[in-house]
Design a protein around this motif. Structure first.
Motif, PDB file in Angstrom:
ATOM      1  N   GLN A  66     -15.636   7.097   8.972  1.00 34.92           N
ATOM      2  CA  GLN A  66     -15.931   6.194   7.862  1.00 34.92           C
ATOM      3  C   GLN A  66     -14.688   5.421   7.443  1.00 34.92           C
ATOM      4  OE1 GLN A  66     -17.626   8.641   4.776  1.00 34.92           O
ATOM      5  NE2 GLN A  66     -19.659   8.741   5.732  1.00 34.92           N
ATOM      6  N   MET A  67     -13.536   6.106   7.394  1.00 37.71           N
ATOM      7  CA  MET A  67     -12.297   5.444   6.997  1.00 37.71           C
ATOM      8  C   MET A  67     -11.881   4.394   8.023  1.00 37.71           C
ATOM      9  SD  MET A  67     -10.038   5.124   4.703  1.00 37.71           S
ATOM     10  CE  MET A  67     -10.409   6.553   3.683  1.00 37.71           C
ATOM     11  N   GLN A  68     -12.029   4.713   9.309  1.00 35.56           N
ATOM     12  CA  GLN A  68     -11.692   3.751  10.352  1.00 35.56           C
ATOM     13  C   GLN A  68     -12.592   2.526  10.287  1.00 35.56           C
ATOM     14  OE1 GLN A  68     -11.939   6.086  13.936  1.00 35.56           O
ATOM     15  NE2 GLN A  68      -9.903   6.981  13.686  1.00 35.56           N
ATOM     16  N   ALA A  69     -13.878   2.763  10.072  1.00 35.60           N
ATOM     17  CA  ALA A  69     -14.817   1.650   9.964  1.00 35.60           C
ATOM     18  C   ALA A  69     -14.528   0.799   8.738  1.00 35.60           C
ATOM     19  CB  ALA A  69     -16.253   2.176   9.922  1.00 35.60           C
ATOM     20  N   PHE A  70     -14.149   1.455   7.647  1.00 40.71           N
ATOM     21  CA  PHE A  70     -13.855   0.738   6.411  1.00 40.71           C
ATOM     22  C   PHE A  70     -12.589  -0.118   6.554  1.00 40.71           C
ATOM     23  CE2 PHE A  70     -12.106   0.572   2.042  1.00 40.71           C
ATOM     24  CZ  PHE A  70     -13.166  -0.084   1.434  1.00 40.71           C
ATOM     25  N   GLU A  71     -11.550   0.446   7.172  1.00 40.60           N
ATOM     26  CA  GLU A  71     -10.319  -0.305   7.380  1.00 40.60           C
ATOM     27  C   GLU A  71     -10.549  -1.494   8.299  1.00 40.60           C
ATOM     28  OE1 GLU A  71      -7.569   2.543   8.838  1.00 40.60           O
ATOM     29  OE2 GLU A  71      -7.141   3.430   6.858  1.00 40.60           O
ATOM     30  N   ALA A  72     -11.345  -1.296   9.364  1.00 42.75           N
ATOM     31  CA  ALA A  72     -11.656  -2.402  10.275  1.00 42.75           C
ATOM     32  C   ALA A  72     -12.437  -3.497   9.560  1.00 42.75           C
ATOM     33  CB  ALA A  72     -12.446  -1.882  11.479  1.00 42.75           C
ATOM     34  N   PHE A  73     -13.334  -3.091   8.658  1.00 38.19           N
ATOM     35  CA  PHE A  73     -14.129  -4.060   7.904  1.00 38.19           C
ATOM     36  C   PHE A  73     -13.257  -4.848   6.928  1.00 38.19           C
ATOM     37  CE2 PHE A  73     -16.851  -4.905   4.115  1.00 38.19           C
ATOM     38  CZ  PHE A  73     -17.650  -5.885   4.696  1.00 38.19           C
ATOM     39  N   LEU A  74     -12.270  -4.190   6.315  1.00 39.84           N
ATOM     40  CA  LEU A  74     -11.377  -4.894   5.400  1.00 39.84           C
ATOM     41  C   LEU A  74     -10.538  -5.932   6.139  1.00 39.84           C
ATOM     42  CD1 LEU A  74     -10.053  -2.038   3.071  1.00 39.84           C
ATOM     43  CD2 LEU A  74     -11.745  -3.790   2.530  1.00 39.84           C
ATOM     44  N   LEU A  75     -10.112  -5.605   7.361  1.00 39.54           N
ATOM     45  CA  LEU A  75      -9.307  -6.542   8.136  1.00 39.54           C
ATOM     46  C   LEU A  75     -10.139  -7.708   8.660  1.00 39.54           C
ATOM     47  CD1 LEU A  75      -7.078  -4.037  10.162  1.00 39.54           C
ATOM     48  CD2 LEU A  75      -6.390  -5.453   8.214  1.00 39.54           C
ATOM     49  N   ALA A  76     -11.384  -7.437   9.033  1.00 40.27           N
ATOM     50  CA  ALA A  76     -12.261  -8.477   9.578  1.00 40.27           C
ATOM     51  C   ALA A  76     -13.678  -8.268   9.041  1.00 40.27           C
ATOM     52  CB  ALA A  76     -12.252  -8.436  11.110  1.00 40.27           C
ATOM     53  N   ASP A  78     -16.585  -9.370   9.188  1.00 42.66           N
ATOM     54  CA  ASP A  78     -17.628 -10.144   9.853  1.00 42.66           C
ATOM     55  C   ASP A  78     -18.895  -9.298   9.995  1.00 42.66           C
ATOM     56  OD1 ASP A  78     -16.942  -8.326  11.838  1.00 42.66           O
ATOM     57  OD2 ASP A  78     -15.684  -9.751  12.910  1.00 42.66           O
ATOM     58  N   GLU A  79     -19.918  -9.896  10.619  1.00 41.97           N
ATOM     59  CA  GLU A  79     -21.214  -9.229  10.734  1.00 41.97           C
ATOM     60  C   GLU A  79     -21.119  -7.948  11.555  1.00 41.97           C
ATOM     61  OE1 GLU A  79     -23.904 -10.054   9.181  1.00 41.97           O
ATOM     62  OE2 GLU A  79     -23.059 -11.861   8.260  1.00 41.97           O
ATOM     63  N   TYR A  80     -20.341  -7.986  12.639  1.00 37.14           N
ATOM     64  CA  TYR A  80     -20.233  -6.819  13.522  1.00 37.14           C
ATOM     65  C   TYR A  80     -19.652  -5.611  12.766  1.00 37.14           C
ATOM     66  CZ  TYR A  80     -18.308  -3.721  17.091  1.00 37.14           C
ATOM     67  OH  TYR A  80     -17.964  -2.627  17.842  1.00 37.14           O
ATOM     68  N   HIS A  81     -18.504  -5.825  12.099  1.00 39.26           N
ATOM     69  CA  HIS A  81     -17.873  -4.715  11.381  1.00 39.26           C
ATOM     70  C   HIS A  81     -18.690  -4.297  10.161  1.00 39.26           C
ATOM     71  CE1 HIS A  81     -14.322  -6.198  13.682  1.00 39.26           C
ATOM     72  NE2 HIS A  81     -14.057  -4.913  13.749  1.00 39.26           N
ATOM     73  N   GLN A  82     -19.412  -5.245   9.579  1.00 39.30           N
ATOM     74  CA  GLN A  82     -20.269  -4.907   8.440  1.00 39.30           C
ATOM     75  C   GLN A  82     -21.396  -3.972   8.858  1.00 39.30           C
ATOM     76  OE1 GLN A  82     -21.357  -7.916   5.303  1.00 39.30           O
ATOM     77  NE2 GLN A  82     -23.396  -7.678   6.192  1.00 39.30           N
ATOM     78  N   GLU A  83     -22.067  -4.293   9.967  1.00 34.22           N
ATOM     79  CA  GLU A  83     -23.144  -3.440  10.469  1.00 34.22           C
ATOM     80  C   GLU A  83     -22.617  -2.083  10.895  1.00 34.22           C
ATOM     81  OE1 GLU A  83     -26.336  -3.927  10.419  1.00 34.22           O
ATOM     82  OE2 GLU A  83     -26.107  -5.885   9.461  1.00 34.22           O
ATOM     83  N   LYS A  84     -21.433  -2.070  11.492  1.00 36.51           N
ATOM     84  CA  LYS A  84     -20.835  -0.802  11.923  1.00 36.51           C
ATOM     85  C   LYS A  84     -20.518   0.083  10.730  1.00 36.51           C
ATOM     86  CE  LYS A  84     -17.252   1.008  15.000  1.00 36.51           C
ATOM     87  NZ  LYS A  84     -16.100   0.668  15.876  1.00 36.51           N
ATOM     88  N   LEU A  85     -20.035  -0.517   9.640  1.00 37.69           N
ATOM     89  CA  LEU A  85     -19.716   0.251   8.443  1.00 37.69           C
ATOM     90  C   LEU A  85     -20.980   0.795   7.787  1.00 37.69           C
ATOM     91  CD1 LEU A  85     -17.618   1.262   6.418  1.00 37.69           C
ATOM     92  CD2 LEU A  85     -17.803  -0.930   5.229  1.00 37.69           C
ATOM     93  N   ILE A  86     -22.032  -0.035   7.736  1.00 35.39           N
ATOM     94  CA  ILE A  86     -23.302   0.427   7.160  1.00 35.39           C
ATOM     95  C   ILE A  86     -23.869   1.587   7.974  1.00 35.39           C
ATOM     96  CG2 ILE A  86     -25.709  -0.225   6.737  1.00 35.39           C
ATOM     97  CD1 ILE A  86     -24.726  -3.027   6.071  1.00 35.39           C
ATOM     98  N   LYS A  87     -23.759   1.493   9.286  1.00 35.30           N
ATOM     99  CA  LYS A  87     -24.252   2.562  10.166  1.00 35.30           C
ATOM    100  C   LYS A  87     -23.465   3.857   9.939  1.00 35.30           C
ATOM    101  CE  LYS A  87     -25.148   3.606  15.032  1.00 35.30           C
ATOM    102  NZ  LYS A  87     -25.037   3.113  16.433  1.00 35.30           N
ATOM    103  N   THR A  88     -22.155   3.708   9.689  1.00 38.36           N
ATOM    104  CA  THR A  88     -21.307   4.883   9.484  1.00 38.36           C
ATOM    105  C   THR A  88     -21.542   5.522   8.121  1.00 38.36           C
ATOM    106  OG1 THR A  88     -19.623   3.855  10.893  1.00 38.36           O
ATOM    107  CG2 THR A  88     -18.938   5.732   9.565  1.00 38.36           C
ATOM    108  N   LEU A  89     -21.669   4.691   7.080  1.00 38.57           N
ATOM    109  CA  LEU A  89     -21.841   5.206   5.731  1.00 38.57           C
ATOM    110  C   LEU A  89     -23.271   5.629   5.428  1.00 38.57           C
ATOM    111  CD1 LEU A  89     -19.685   2.671   3.667  1.00 38.57           C
ATOM    112  CD2 LEU A  89     -19.057   4.976   4.364  1.00 38.57           C
ATOM    113  N   LEU A 100     -19.516  -6.038  -1.054  1.00 39.41           N
ATOM    114  CA  LEU A 100     -18.095  -6.044  -0.727  1.00 39.41           C
ATOM    115  C   LEU A 100     -17.807  -7.093   0.346  1.00 39.41           C
ATOM    116  CD1 LEU A 100     -15.262  -4.848  -0.955  1.00 39.41           C
ATOM    117  CD2 LEU A 100     -15.928  -3.118   0.727  1.00 39.41           C
ATOM    118  N   GLY A 101     -18.701  -7.202   1.346  1.00 36.63           N
ATOM    119  CA  GLY A 101     -18.521  -8.185   2.406  1.00 36.63           C
ATOM    120  C   GLY A 101     -18.540  -9.602   1.869  1.00 36.63           C
ATOM    121  N   THR A 102     -19.458  -9.887   0.950  1.00 35.58           N
ATOM    122  CA  THR A 102     -19.534 -11.218   0.354  1.00 35.58           C
ATOM    123  C   THR A 102     -18.259 -11.551  -0.414  1.00 35.58           C
ATOM    124  OG1 THR A 102     -21.943 -11.016   0.142  1.00 35.58           O
ATOM    125  CG2 THR A 102     -20.858 -12.693  -1.205  1.00 35.58           C
ATOM    126  N   ALA A 103     -17.765 -10.571  -1.189  1.00 35.12           N
ATOM    127  CA  ALA A 103     -16.535 -10.789  -1.963  1.00 35.12           C
ATOM    128  C   ALA A 103     -15.330 -11.008  -1.047  1.00 35.12           C
ATOM    129  CB  ALA A 103     -16.280  -9.602  -2.886  1.00 35.12           C
TER     130      ALA A 103
END
Length: 343
Positions: A66-76, A78-89, A100-103
Motif C-alpha cells: 500500500q505504501m509503495q502504491a501510494f508513493e508511486a501515485f503521489l509521484l505520478a 495518472d489513471e494507471y497509478h490511481q487504479e493500482k492504488l485503489i486495487k491495493t487499498l 486525492l487524485g483530482t487535487a
C-alpha cells in the motif's frame, strides 16, 4: 524495523483480539479434555505461534504494498497509478483516492503553469539585461572618447550613473539566475588576480575620482569556481567601498593561504556598519541605519553576494567597526590541482 513496529502498533487491537480468541480456544480445549490437551499442547502452541506470525507477516506485506502504491501515485497521479492504488487499498477507499487524485492533478497543473511563467520571466529578464547593455556600452564609449570635452564633475556624475545602472542590471540578472530553475554555472580554474583586475577596471573611473588608494596583495594564484559568480561578489564588495567611502579612501585586497582553506579579504576605511546591524547585513532588503550615507541602500547587494557564495560553495563573512571601515572575507576550500600556481 521501526516501520514494522509502527504497523504492529497500528493493528494492536486486532492482534490482541486474535490472541484473546486463541487463548480462549486453548482454555476450552483444556476444560473439555485435560489429558488430550497435555498431549496436544506442543501442537497447539506451535499452531498458535504460526497463526499469529502469518497474520503479522500478511499485515506487513500488505502495508508495504500500500505504501509503495501510494508513493508511486503521489509521484505520478495518472489513471494507471490511481487504479493500482485503489486495487491495493480496496474499493471502499476509492472515493478518497479519486478526490486525492483530482487535487494532485490540479496542483500539478498549477505547478506546471507556474514553471512556464517563471521560465518566461527568466527569459525576459535575460533578454532585457542583454538589450540594456547596448546603450550602456554606447555610454561607456562616449565617456572614453569624449571625456576631454566633458567637465570633471559632469564626467564623474555620468560615470556614477552608468556604474549604478550597470550594478542594478547585474543584480537583477543574478537575482533571476539564483532563483531560476536552471543555473548555468561553469566551474573552472580562474585566475584570481585577473578577476580582481577586471572588476577594479570596471570601477576605475569612480575609484580615481574619489582618489582611492588601492593596496593589493594578491599573488598570481588560481581558484576553482565560476568566474561570473566570483566577479559579481567582488563587484558588490568594491561597489560598497565606493558608495560608503570616507575621507582619504583606501581599499585593501589581500590573500592568505591555509592548510585547508584560503582567504580573500577586501577591506575599506569607509563609514562601516554598526555592531547591531552587522549580523543582519546578508538578509534580503536589510539596510540598517539609514543615516551616514546609507539612505539610498537597497539591501540587495550583499544578500545576492551571500546567495551566490553559497551556490559556489564559498564562505562569506563580514566584519566592521562603525566609522572605521568594512571588511568582506571570502573563504575558498582547497582543491587539488597540478600546477596550482601560475607560471
Amino acid at each position: 524495523m521501526r516501520h514494522k513496529m509502527q504497523i504492529l502498533y497500528r493493528y494492536l487491537p486486532w492482534l490482541s483480539a486474535l490472541l484473546a480468541v486463541d487463548g480462549l480456544s486453548v482454555l476450552l480445549l483444556w476444560l473439555a479434555d485435560a489429558k488430550a490437551f497435555r498431549a496436544l499442547s506442543a501442537v497447539v502452541l506451535l499452531a498458535s505461534l504460526f497463526l499469529f506470525g502469518a497474520v503479522v507477516w500478511i499485515l506487513i506485506v500488505r502495508e508495504r504494498k500500500q505504501m509503495q502504491a501510494f508513493e508511486a501515485f503521489l509521484l505520478a497521479p495518472d489513471e494507471y497509478h490511481q487504479e493500482k492504488l485503489i486495487k491495493t487499498l480496496g474499493v471502499s477507499r476509492a472515493d478518497g483516492v479519486l478526490m486525492l487524485g483530482t487535487a494532485l492533478k490540479e496542483r500539478q497543473s498549477a505547478c506546471s503553469k507556474a514553471e512556464e511563467a517563471l521560465k518566461d520571466y527568466e527569459e525576459y529578464v535575460e533578454s532585457w539585461a542583454h538589450e540594456i547593455k547596448a546603450p550602456l556600452f554606447l555610454l561607456t564609449l562616449l565617456l572614453d572618447n569624449r571625456r576631454d570635452e566633458i567637465s570633471g564633475p559632469v564626467s564623474f556624475k555620468i560615470d556614477y550613473v552608468r556604474s549604478r545602472i550597470q550594478e542594478f542590471v547585474n543584480q537583477m540578472l543574478y537575482y533571476a539566475r539564483l532563483k531560476g530553475t536552471q543555473k548555468d554555472y561553469l566551474f573552472e580554474w580562474v585566475s584570481l588576480l585577473s578577476c580582481i583586475e577586471e572588476v577594479l577596471g570596471d570601477y576605475r573611473p569612480l575609484l580615481k575620482e574619489k582618489k582611492f588608494r588601492i593596496d593589493q596583495q594578491v599573488p598570481a594564484c588560481r581558484v576553482y569556481t565560476d568566474k561570473r559568480g566570483l566577479r559579481f561578489i567582488l563587484a558588490q564588495a568594491i561597489s560598497n567601498a565606493v558608495k560608503y567611502s570616507g575621507k582619504n579612501p583606501r581599499l585593501s585586497i589581500s590573500w592568505a593561504e591555509g592548510k585547508e582553506n584560503s582567504l580573500l579579504s577586501i577591506r575599506d576605511n569607509g563609514i562601516g556598519v554598526k555592531a547591531c546591524d552587522l549580523p543582519y547585513i546578508f538578509e534580503k532588503g536589510f539596510t540598517g541605519d539609514t543615516k551616514g550615507g546609507r539612505k539610498k541602500a537597497t539591501g540587495m547587494g550583499l544578500y545576492l553576494a551571500k546567495k551566490m557564495a553559497d551556490d559556489l560553495k564559498l564562505t562569506v563573512e563580514a566584519g566592521s567597526e562603525w566609522g572605521c571601515g568594512f571588511e568582506l572575507t571570502l573563504t575558498f576550500p582547497k582543491v587539488a590541482e597540478q600546477g596550482n600556481r601560475e607560471s
